[in-house]
Design a protein around this motif. Sequence first.
Motif, PDB file in Angstrom:
ATOM      1  N   ASP A 108       0.828  -1.202   0.000  1.00 28.48           N
ATOM      2  CA  ASP A 108       0.000   0.000   0.000  1.00 28.48           C
ATOM      3  C   ASP A 108       0.866   1.257   0.000  1.00 28.48           C
ATOM      4  N   LEU A 109       1.963   1.241   0.748  1.00 30.49           N
ATOM      5  CA  LEU A 109       2.876   2.380   0.767  1.00 30.49           C
ATOM      6  C   LEU A 109       3.503   2.594  -0.614  1.00 30.49           C
ATOM      7  N   PHE A 110       3.905   1.515  -1.258  1.00 32.12           N
ATOM      8  CA  PHE A 110       4.487   1.602  -2.608  1.00 32.12           C
ATOM      9  C   PHE A 110       3.492   2.199  -3.596  1.00 32.12           C
ATOM     10  N   LEU A 111       2.244   1.757  -3.526  1.00 30.57           N
ATOM     11  CA  LEU A 111       1.208   2.270  -4.423  1.00 30.57           C
ATOM     12  C   LEU A 111       0.933   3.751  -4.151  1.00 30.57           C
ATOM     13  N   ARG A 112       0.947   4.156  -2.899  1.00 32.78           N
ATOM     14  CA  ARG A 112       0.733   5.562  -2.555  1.00 32.78           C
ATOM     15  C   ARG A 112       1.861   6.439  -3.113  1.00 32.78           C
ATOM     16  N   MET A 113       3.080   5.952  -3.047  1.00 35.67           N
ATOM     17  CA  MET A 113       4.203   6.717  -3.601  1.00 35.67           C
ATOM     18  C   MET A 113       4.050   6.920  -5.097  1.00 35.67           C
ATOM     19  N   LEU A 114       3.657   5.861  -5.800  1.00 38.82           N
ATOM     20  CA  LEU A 114       3.473   5.974  -7.252  1.00 38.82           C
ATOM     21  C   LEU A 114       2.347   6.956  -7.593  1.00 38.82           C
ATOM     22  N   LYS A 115       1.237   6.854  -6.870  1.00 32.83           N
ATOM     23  CA  LYS A 115       0.106   7.738  -7.145  1.00 32.83           C
ATOM     24  C   LYS A 115       0.458   9.201  -6.885  1.00 32.83           C
ATOM     25  N   ALA A 116       1.309   9.441  -5.892  1.00 32.08           N
ATOM     26  CA  ALA A 116       1.710  10.816  -5.597  1.00 32.08           C
ATOM     27  C   ALA A 116       2.528  11.422  -6.728  1.00 32.08           C
ATOM     28  N   LEU A 117       3.184  10.582  -7.530  1.00 35.69           N
ATOM     29  CA  LEU A 117       4.026  11.079  -8.617  1.00 35.69           C
ATOM     30  C   LEU A 117       3.274  11.257  -9.929  1.00 35.69           C
ATOM     31  N   ILE A 118       2.064  10.705 -10.034  1.00 35.30           N
ATOM     32  CA  ILE A 118       1.373  10.662 -11.319  1.00 35.30           C
ATOM     33  C   ILE A 118       1.141  12.050 -11.889  1.00 35.30           C
ATOM     34  N   ILE A 119       0.411  12.897 -11.157  1.00 26.96           N
ATOM     35  CA  ILE A 119       0.010  14.195 -11.702  1.00 26.96           C
ATOM     36  C   ILE A 119       1.203  15.100 -11.984  1.00 26.96           C
TER      37      ILE A 119
ATOM     38  N   ILE B 102      13.990  11.777 -10.938  1.00 24.98           N
ATOM     39  CA  ILE B 102      14.956  11.324  -9.928  1.00 24.98           C
ATOM     40  C   ILE B 102      14.226  10.686  -8.745  1.00 24.98           C
ATOM     41  N   ILE B 103      13.139  11.325  -8.307  1.00 26.96           N
ATOM     42  CA  ILE B 103      12.344  10.743  -7.217  1.00 26.96           C
ATOM     43  C   ILE B 103      11.791   9.383  -7.628  1.00 26.96           C
ATOM     44  N   THR B 104      11.357   9.273  -8.890  1.00 27.37           N
ATOM     45  CA  THR B 104      10.843   7.995  -9.400  1.00 27.37           C
ATOM     46  C   THR B 104      11.905   6.910  -9.318  1.00 27.37           C
ATOM     47  N   SER B 105      13.148   7.257  -9.654  1.00 24.87           N
ATOM     48  CA  SER B 105      14.222   6.260  -9.589  1.00 24.87           C
ATOM     49  C   SER B 105      14.426   5.758  -8.166  1.00 24.87           C
TER      50      SER B 105
END
Length: 467
Positions: A5-16, A193-196
């Motif tokens: 769930d934490l991993f998914l939240r991080m990805l969603k925060a980067l989408i927009i 960079i944050i995505t990496s």
Amino acid sequence: MFPGDLFLRMLKALIIPLIVSSLISAIGSLDLKMSGKIGARAVAYYMSTTCCAVVLGIILATSIRPGKGGNVDEISRPTQGARPTTTPDLLMDLVRNLFPPNLIQACIAQYKTVLVPPTDEQFLAAMNATEGPINKTAIPLSEWRMKYEIEPSTNILGLVVFALVLGITLGKMGPKGKPLLDLFSCLSEAFMIITSWVIHLSPIGVLFLVTAQMLEMESFEVIVGQLGMYFLTVMLGLFTHGFIVLTSMYFLITKRMPFQFIGNMAEALATAFATSSSTATVPVALACLEDKNGIDPRVTRFVMPIGATINMDGTALYEAVAALFIAQVRGISLTLGNIIAISITSTAASIGAAGIPQAGLVTMVMVLDTVGLPAEDVTLILAVDWFLDRFRTFTNVLGDSLGAGIVNHLSKKDLSEMPPPQQFVTIPPMANPDDFTIEMEKELNGMAVTTAERSQPAEDVWQSTSM
């Protein structure tokens, strides 16, 4: 489940922020003619692969006939029902969401038309008019009252349209728009960079997400029993389209074997399977394409956000198979015209499906309505939809990634004639307070900042520039 769930939240925060900044910087760095060429190639690829997916799904469903001999009453349905809606309302909602009136609101919500069931007074009036007992559901949906709601879901389509328009505008403004374009380019690099950093957590996140879903599965008997043939038909179609049709297109156009390319996308494909979301996979896919496959950032950051929004090959194939399966279960013979209608609406519905988990179920109602099948029959396939949704998303992301490689190959000559992507030179501050830091972009021949410029006193620089 918690680490996933934490991993998914991080990805969603980067989408927009990543999608908006990447699109604006990619389009703004290209001239209008070049943007049109890349866009035309990408759209041509999207439409051709989506049509291939729909045709493949129809061929498999009509030849295998997974619903033959089935009985509606024998298939267990979940208790949740389908939201009552009409095809015109779905299409108009799609167009309305292209132009959000409030960009801040578009980040957290989107527009939706809701049909309100008839009141008791309307029901009694209809019963008196027919002079006989009727059910409330017998009243046509066109006579239901409409109201408009704001659904808590990101309006990715509207944000993509805004980013496209702003990117084209900044590119057209030239030097005047350069400061704002530089800001979005810097934001795009920062979020990459944050995505990496987030990608390093993907093995653990994917493991926990998939394990949690498998443990929550109520019964595996439904998949292999009542809906077994339907499940196998969709899986066969997704495998054929992803690993035969798409890879063949990549090989024929680029003259390169696709296996290494796909292998380099392993992290993105695993994330797609785990999250069931094309948009949530965009940050990981961009990193894999640029760092491992060497795709030009001007192509990836243009093609991938759009592809994650409108290119849904797996969804298109699934909706075509599902509509034919439901018709076969109900014993309804479809004409050639019905099949053509299914192919057209499946293509349109896949474009309108948001890149979020199980969004295809909403647009599935539009496909069923086209051939006169009840919307409630969507519940026939809900038992296996959560599992198939992961493979559909896998196919969608695979198609987007191969498309980026194809568009990059076709655009190589045009991109080589343009200046390289913007590179920002950042110099640490000097110890001497009389010196100053030069932070500027060197565009001519990729010039680097020389040592003399680093140590030259401020007064000398002012004199040399004023002469």
